[in-house]
Design a protein around this motif. Sequence first.
Motif, PDB file in Angstrom:
ATOM      1  N   ALA A 168       0.830  -1.209   0.000  1.00 59.31           N
ATOM      2  CA  ALA A 168       0.000   0.000   0.000  1.00 59.31           C
ATOM      3  C   ALA A 168       0.862   1.257   0.000  1.00 59.31           C
ATOM      4  CB  ALA A 168      -0.921   0.002   1.209  1.00 59.31           C
ATOM      5  N   TYR A 169       0.311   2.311  -0.584  1.00 64.97           N
ATOM      6  CA  TYR A 169       0.986   3.603  -0.669  1.00 64.97           C
ATOM      7  C   TYR A 169      -0.028   4.679  -0.292  1.00 64.97           C
ATOM      8  CZ  TYR A 169       4.176   0.787  -3.445  1.00 64.97           C
ATOM      9  OH  TYR A 169       5.036  -0.190  -3.858  1.00 64.97           O
ATOM     10  N   TYR A 170       0.477   5.760   0.319  1.00 63.82           N
ATOM     11  CA  TYR A 170      -0.424   6.800   0.807  1.00 63.82           C
ATOM     12  C   TYR A 170       0.093   8.190   0.464  1.00 63.82           C
ATOM     13  CZ  TYR A 170      -2.338   2.967   3.515  1.00 63.82           C
ATOM     14  OH  TYR A 170      -2.906   1.767   3.878  1.00 63.82           O
ATOM     15  N   GLY A 171      -0.861   9.108   0.277  1.00 66.45           N
ATOM     16  CA  GLY A 171      -0.503  10.501   0.159  1.00 66.45           C
ATOM     17  C   GLY A 171      -0.091  11.041   1.517  1.00 66.45           C
ATOM     18  N   ASP A 172       0.734  12.064   1.506  1.00 66.86           N
ATOM     19  CA  ASP A 172       1.274  12.586   2.759  1.00 66.86           C
ATOM     20  C   ASP A 172       0.183  13.068   3.717  1.00 66.86           C
ATOM     21  OD1 ASP A 172       4.248  14.082   1.232  1.00 66.86           O
ATOM     22  OD2 ASP A 172       3.860  12.051   1.983  1.00 66.86           O
ATOM     23  N   SER A 173      -0.874  13.624   3.158  1.00 72.21           N
ATOM     24  CA  SER A 173      -1.901  14.221   4.007  1.00 72.21           C
ATOM     25  C   SER A 173      -2.755  13.183   4.755  1.00 72.21           C
ATOM     26  CB  SER A 173      -2.818  15.120   3.176  1.00 72.21           C
ATOM     27  OG  SER A 173      -3.476  14.368   2.175  1.00 72.21           O
ATOM     28  N   VAL A 174      -2.668  11.904   4.361  1.00 67.72           N
ATOM     29  CA  VAL A 174      -3.509  10.888   4.994  1.00 67.72           C
ATOM     30  C   VAL A 174      -2.703   9.796   5.697  1.00 67.72           C
ATOM     31  CG1 VAL A 174      -5.296  11.307   3.266  1.00 67.72           C
ATOM     32  CG2 VAL A 174      -3.744   9.349   2.985  1.00 67.72           C
ATOM     33  N   LYS A 175      -1.383   9.840   5.582  1.00 67.52           N
ATOM     34  CA  LYS A 175      -0.542   8.812   6.209  1.00 67.52           C
ATOM     35  C   LYS A 175      -0.811   8.732   7.701  1.00 67.52           C
ATOM     36  CE  LYS A 175       3.432   8.645   3.098  1.00 67.52           C
ATOM     37  NZ  LYS A 175       4.826   9.089   2.869  1.00 67.52           N
ATOM     38  N   GLY A 176      -0.977   7.524   8.189  1.00 68.63           N
ATOM     39  CA  GLY A 176      -1.221   7.315   9.609  1.00 68.63           C
ATOM     40  C   GLY A 176      -2.685   7.419   9.999  1.00 68.63           C
ATOM     41  N   ARG A 177      -3.532   7.882   9.080  1.00 70.35           N
ATOM     42  CA  ARG A 177      -4.961   8.027   9.386  1.00 70.35           C
ATOM     43  C   ARG A 177      -5.835   7.128   8.513  1.00 70.35           C
ATOM     44  NH1 ARG A 177      -7.512  12.708   8.466  1.00 70.35           N
ATOM     45  NH2 ARG A 177      -6.144  13.337   6.742  1.00 70.35           N
ATOM     46  N   PHE A 178      -5.427   6.924   7.268  1.00 71.93           N
ATOM     47  CA  PHE A 178      -6.209   6.135   6.322  1.00 71.93           C
ATOM     48  C   PHE A 178      -5.509   4.804   6.060  1.00 71.93           C
ATOM     49  CE2 PHE A 178      -8.457   9.796   3.824  1.00 71.93           C
ATOM     50  CZ  PHE A 178      -8.879  10.346   5.029  1.00 71.93           C
ATOM     51  N   THR A 179      -6.322   3.774   5.776  1.00 68.20           N
ATOM     52  CA  THR A 179      -5.788   2.465   5.424  1.00 68.20           C
ATOM     53  C   THR A 179      -6.539   1.928   4.216  1.00 68.20           C
ATOM     54  OG1 THR A 179      -5.259   1.989   7.749  1.00 68.20           O
ATOM     55  CG2 THR A 179      -5.330   0.123   6.224  1.00 68.20           C
ATOM     56  N   ILE A 180      -5.784   1.547   3.188  1.00 71.58           N
ATOM     57  CA  ILE A 180      -6.367   0.921   2.016  1.00 71.58           C
ATOM     58  C   ILE A 180      -6.159  -0.588   2.121  1.00 71.58           C
ATOM     59  CG2 ILE A 180      -4.254   1.161   0.623  1.00 71.58           C
ATOM     60  CD1 ILE A 180      -6.069   1.626  -1.833  1.00 71.58           C
ATOM     61  N   SER A 181      -7.164  -1.341   1.699  1.00 69.72           N
ATOM     62  CA  SER A 181      -7.053  -2.801   1.708  1.00 69.72           C
ATOM     63  C   SER A 181      -7.884  -3.351   0.559  1.00 69.72           C
ATOM     64  CB  SER A 181      -7.530  -3.372   3.041  1.00 69.72           C
ATOM     65  OG  SER A 181      -8.890  -3.057   3.278  1.00 69.72           O
ATOM     66  N   ARG A 182      -7.652  -4.616   0.246  1.00 69.65           N
ATOM     67  CA  ARG A 182      -8.402  -5.239  -0.840  1.00 69.65           C
ATOM     68  C   ARG A 182      -8.795  -6.652  -0.455  1.00 69.65           C
ATOM     69  NH1 ARG A 182      -4.740  -4.845  -5.892  1.00 69.65           N
ATOM     70  NH2 ARG A 182      -6.491  -5.940  -6.863  1.00 69.65           N
ATOM     71  N   ASP A 183      -9.951  -7.072  -0.967  1.00 77.82           N
ATOM     72  CA  ASP A 183     -10.429  -8.439  -0.796  1.00 77.82           C
ATOM     73  C   ASP A 183     -10.660  -8.996  -2.198  1.00 77.82           C
ATOM     74  OD1 ASP A 183     -11.828 -10.789  -0.367  1.00 77.82           O
ATOM     75  OD2 ASP A 183     -12.982 -10.002   1.300  1.00 77.82           O
ATOM     76  N   ASN A 184      -9.701  -9.747  -2.691  1.00 79.81           N
ATOM     77  CA  ASN A 184      -9.776 -10.235  -4.062  1.00 79.81           C
ATOM     78  C   ASN A 184     -10.933 -11.219  -4.256  1.00 79.81           C
ATOM     79  OD1 ASN A 184      -7.585  -8.677  -4.877  1.00 79.81           O
ATOM     80  ND2 ASN A 184      -6.110 -10.300  -4.395  1.00 79.81           N
ATOM     81  N   ALA A 185     -11.329 -11.911  -3.214  1.00 84.67           N
ATOM     82  CA  ALA A 185     -12.455 -12.844  -3.318  1.00 84.67           C
ATOM     83  C   ALA A 185     -13.773 -12.107  -3.549  1.00 84.67           C
ATOM     84  CB  ALA A 185     -12.550 -13.695  -2.063  1.00 84.67           C
ATOM     85  N   LYS A 186     -13.819 -10.858  -3.086  1.00 88.91           N
ATOM     86  CA  LYS A 186     -15.039 -10.055  -3.237  1.00 88.91           C
ATOM     87  C   LYS A 186     -14.896  -8.975  -4.306  1.00 88.91           C
ATOM     88  CE  LYS A 186     -16.611 -10.655   1.533  1.00 88.91           C
ATOM     89  NZ  LYS A 186     -17.006  -9.980   2.798  1.00 88.91           N
ATOM     90  N   ASN A 187     -13.751  -8.952  -4.993  1.00 91.74           N
ATOM     91  CA  ASN A 187     -13.516  -7.921  -6.015  1.00 91.74           C
ATOM     92  C   ASN A 187     -13.746  -6.519  -5.450  1.00 91.74           C
ATOM     93  OD1 ASN A 187     -13.084 -10.002  -7.811  1.00 91.74           O
ATOM     94  ND2 ASN A 187     -14.404  -9.188  -9.403  1.00 91.74           N
ATOM     95  N   THR A 188     -13.259  -6.283  -4.252  1.00 98.72           N
ATOM     96  CA  THR A 188     -13.549  -5.032  -3.569  1.00 98.72           C
ATOM     97  C   THR A 188     -12.289  -4.442  -2.945  1.00 98.72           C
ATOM     98  OG1 THR A 188     -15.815  -5.755  -3.081  1.00 98.72           O
ATOM     99  CG2 THR A 188     -14.952  -3.943  -1.766  1.00 98.72           C
ATOM    100  N   VAL A 189     -12.186  -3.132  -3.019  1.00103.46           N
ATOM    101  CA  VAL A 189     -11.122  -2.398  -2.343  1.00103.46           C
ATOM    102  C   VAL A 189     -11.789  -1.451  -1.350  1.00103.46           C
ATOM    103  CG1 VAL A 189     -11.000  -0.595  -4.119  1.00103.46           C
ATOM    104  CG2 VAL A 189      -9.030  -1.025  -2.647  1.00103.46           C
ATOM    105  N   TYR A 190     -11.135  -1.276  -0.219  1.00106.35           N
ATOM    106  CA  TYR A 190     -11.677  -0.462   0.868  1.00106.35           C
ATOM    107  C   TYR A 190     -10.736   0.681   1.199  1.00106.35           C
ATOM    108  CZ  TYR A 190     -14.304  -4.801   1.550  1.00106.35           C
ATOM    109  OH  TYR A 190     -15.082  -5.920   1.369  1.00106.35           O
ATOM    110  N   LEU A 191     -11.318   1.736   1.756  1.00103.63           N
ATOM    111  CA  LEU A 191     -10.518   2.819   2.319  1.00103.63           C
ATOM    112  C   LEU A 191     -11.098   3.128   3.691  1.00103.63           C
ATOM    113  CD1 LEU A 191      -8.172   4.822   1.764  1.00103.63           C
ATOM    114  CD2 LEU A 191      -9.930   6.493   1.119  1.00103.63           C
ATOM    115  N   GLN A 192     -10.368   2.743   4.726  1.00107.91           N
ATOM    116  CA  GLN A 192     -10.763   3.051   6.095  1.00107.91           C
ATOM    117  C   GLN A 192     -10.175   4.400   6.473  1.00107.91           C
ATOM    118  OE1 GLN A 192     -12.743   1.308   8.385  1.00107.91           O
ATOM    119  NE2 GLN A 192     -12.497   3.163   9.633  1.00107.91           N
TER     120      GLN A 192
END
Length: 124
Positions: free
Chosen positions: A57-81
Amino acid sequence: QVQLLESGGGSVQAGGSLRVSCAASGRTFSSYGMGWFRQAPGKEREFVAAIVQSGTAYYGDSVKGRFTISRDNAKNTVYLQMNSLKSEDTAVYYCAARMSGWAVSVAVRGYDYWGQGTQVTVSS
């Protein structure tokens, strides 16, 4: 052709959390690189986060430490917490997919497909 559909946007108070999701069509989702961008009124579209084939995963500076990106390939879905939200996080959030999924891109032009966007509003 890949179709992307975002969901989960809404309104939240500053300091709160929200999770947005992006469901993708296609049988090769696991090979895509996925990204989240955002665009506030009067501003250019801005890189938020990306996740490549390997799961790195990679993040923009303004969101580092606050946002988390993840993916579930079984569900064909990407998330942004999104945690510890600030008023400056208010924007339309867009999901994007790139076919060259082994390499990251932080540029709008690096992505081949885009969703319609979902509004996130953070009130102070």
